[in-house]
Design a protein around this motif. Structure first.
Motif, short mmCIF file in Angstrom:
data_model
loop_
_atom_site.label_atom_id
_atom_site.label_comp_id
_atom_site.label_asym_id
_atom_site.label_seq_id
_atom_site.Cartn_x
_atom_site.Cartn_y
_atom_site.Cartn_z
N TYR A 141 0.76 -0.72 -0.32
CA TYR A 141 0.34 -0.01 0.32
C TYR A 141 1.10 1.35 -0.26
N LYS A 142 2.28 1.38 -0.45
CA LYS A 142 3.23 2.24 -0.28
C LYS A 142 2.86 3.06 -1.44
N PHE A 143 3.06 4.09 -1.75
CA PHE A 143 2.97 5.20 -3.15
C PHE A 143 4.53 5.37 -3.38
N SER A 144 5.24 5.59 -4.70
CA SER A 144 6.44 5.55 -5.41
C SER A 144 5.98 7.37 -5.78
N VAL A 145 7.29 8.17 -5.76
CA VAL A 145 6.96 9.20 -6.32
C VAL A 145 7.37 10.05 -7.73
N VAL A 146 6.57 10.28 -8.85
CA VAL A 146 7.01 10.51 -9.36
C VAL A 146 6.45 12.15 -9.93
N TYR A 147 7.93 12.56 -11.05
CA TYR A 147 7.62 13.96 -11.26
C TYR A 147 7.45 14.03 -12.94
N ASP A 148 6.43 15.10 -13.10
CA ASP A 148 6.04 15.26 -14.00
C ASP A 148 5.96 16.66 -13.99
N ASP A 149 6.40 17.74 -15.69
CA ASP A 149 5.76 18.70 -16.19
C ASP A 149 4.03 19.03 -16.08
N VAL A 150 3.39 19.91 -15.60
CA VAL A 150 2.32 20.63 -15.40
C VAL A 150 1.95 21.74 -16.03
N ASN A 151 1.04 21.85 -16.46
CA ASN A 151 0.04 22.65 -16.56
C ASN A 151 -0.40 23.23 -15.21
N HIS A 152 -0.42 23.58 -14.39
CA HIS A 152 -1.70 23.77 -13.18
C HIS A 152 -2.97 25.10 -12.70
N LEU A 153 -3.54 24.77 -13.45
CA LEU A 153 -4.77 25.67 -12.92
C LEU A 153 -4.85 25.66 -11.06
N HIS A 154 -5.07 26.93 -10.65
CA HIS A 154 -5.87 26.40 -9.45
C HIS A 154 -6.52 27.98 -8.65
N SER A 155 -7.63 27.20 -8.54
CA SER A 155 -8.06 28.59 -7.60
C SER A 155 -8.58 28.10 -6.05
N HIS A 156 -8.20 29.40 -5.35
CA HIS A 156 -7.95 29.55 -4.16
C HIS A 156 -9.40 30.41 -3.13
N ALA A 157 -10.01 30.13 -2.39
CA ALA A 157 -11.06 30.88 -1.58
C ALA A 157 -11.04 30.81 0.33
N THR A 158 -10.38 31.63 0.92
CA THR A 158 -11.01 32.69 2.08
C THR A 158 -11.64 32.61 2.51
N ILE A 159 -12.67 32.58 3.87
CA ILE A 159 -13.37 33.29 4.37
C ILE A 159 -13.03 33.37 5.81
N LYS A 160 -13.15 34.80 6.28
CA LYS A 160 -12.71 34.47 7.66
C LYS A 160 -13.21 35.76 8.33
N TRP A 161 -13.86 35.18 9.86
CA TRP A 161 -14.73 35.83 10.28
C TRP A 161 -14.25 35.73 11.66
N GLN A 162 -14.54 37.08 12.33
CA GLN A 162 -13.51 36.87 13.71
C GLN A 162 -14.91 37.29 14.28
#
Length: 195
Positions: A141-162
């Motif tokens: 059940y172990k995973f190896s790490v492989v590498y590749d070149d990537v086009n990466h689209l990332h959307s991020h949102a944070t809501i803070k309630w004081q």
């Protein structure tokens, strides 16, 4: 290995906003190599304050070098192969290089002590780590790490309630889309993540 970094920049007020222009220089000295690798990444950021209390927008382009260690990779996937090659194989550690990351962001205050930050970015990343099940592992059940070149689209949102001076609730949502150059499938790289 040892990574040395220097990030000079210039700041100027332009068109009612603030422009920061610079670069990030990374020098990587590997113990097993006599050569030193030097990379230069862009660091340009423009922010505009529409209203001091309600709305701020930003846009820019950045780059970076990420040190992929056994510790950082195990934080992403706790079931990776051991660092030493006694479990059918060992990890190959390669640093990831973000050649460019173009982004646009927005910060706004909604009242009731609510602050919302949202950002969308598109990056070109070399040697991004991915995970695949390692059939040579004795644990199966172990995973190896492989590498590749990537086009990466990332959307991020944070809501803070004081809620009060000593209490605050943060909610974060991230969406990732990876367009890999070679890999057809991979594991342990969720598209959505919240915390």
């Amino acid at each position: 290995e040892m990574i040395f970094s220097i990030s000079p920049s210039l700041r100027k007020e332009i068109y009612g906003g603030v422009l920061d222009v610079g670069f990030d220089l990374k020098s990587v000295d590997t113990r097993d190599s006599a050569s030193v690798n030097i990379s230069v990444f862009p660091a340009v950021h423009y922010s505009y304050l529409f209203s001091p209390s309600y709305l701020k927008a930003s846009i820019g382009i950045r780059g970076s070098l990420k040190d992929n260690s056994y510790w950082t990779l195990s934080q992403m996937n706790p079931f990776i192969l051991n660092a030493l090659p006694y479990d059918g194989g060992g990890l190959t550690l390669v640093n990831s290089k973000t050649k460019y990351d173009a982004y646009v962001g927005l910060t706004t205050y909604l009242g009731y002590k609510l602050q919302v930050f949202a950002e969308c970015s598109y990056a070109r990343v070399l040697d991004m780590p991915f995970f695949e099940l390692d059939n040579l592992s004795s644990y199966k059940y172990k995973f190896s790490v492989v590498y590749d070149d990537v086009n990466h689209l990332h959307s991020h949102a944070t809501i803070k309630w004081q809620i009060s001076e000593k209490s605050r609730i943060d909610l974060t949502l991230d969406y990732h889309q990876y367009k890999t150059d070679s890999l057809q499938s991979y594991a342990y790289k969720p598209s959505f993540k919240t915390h």
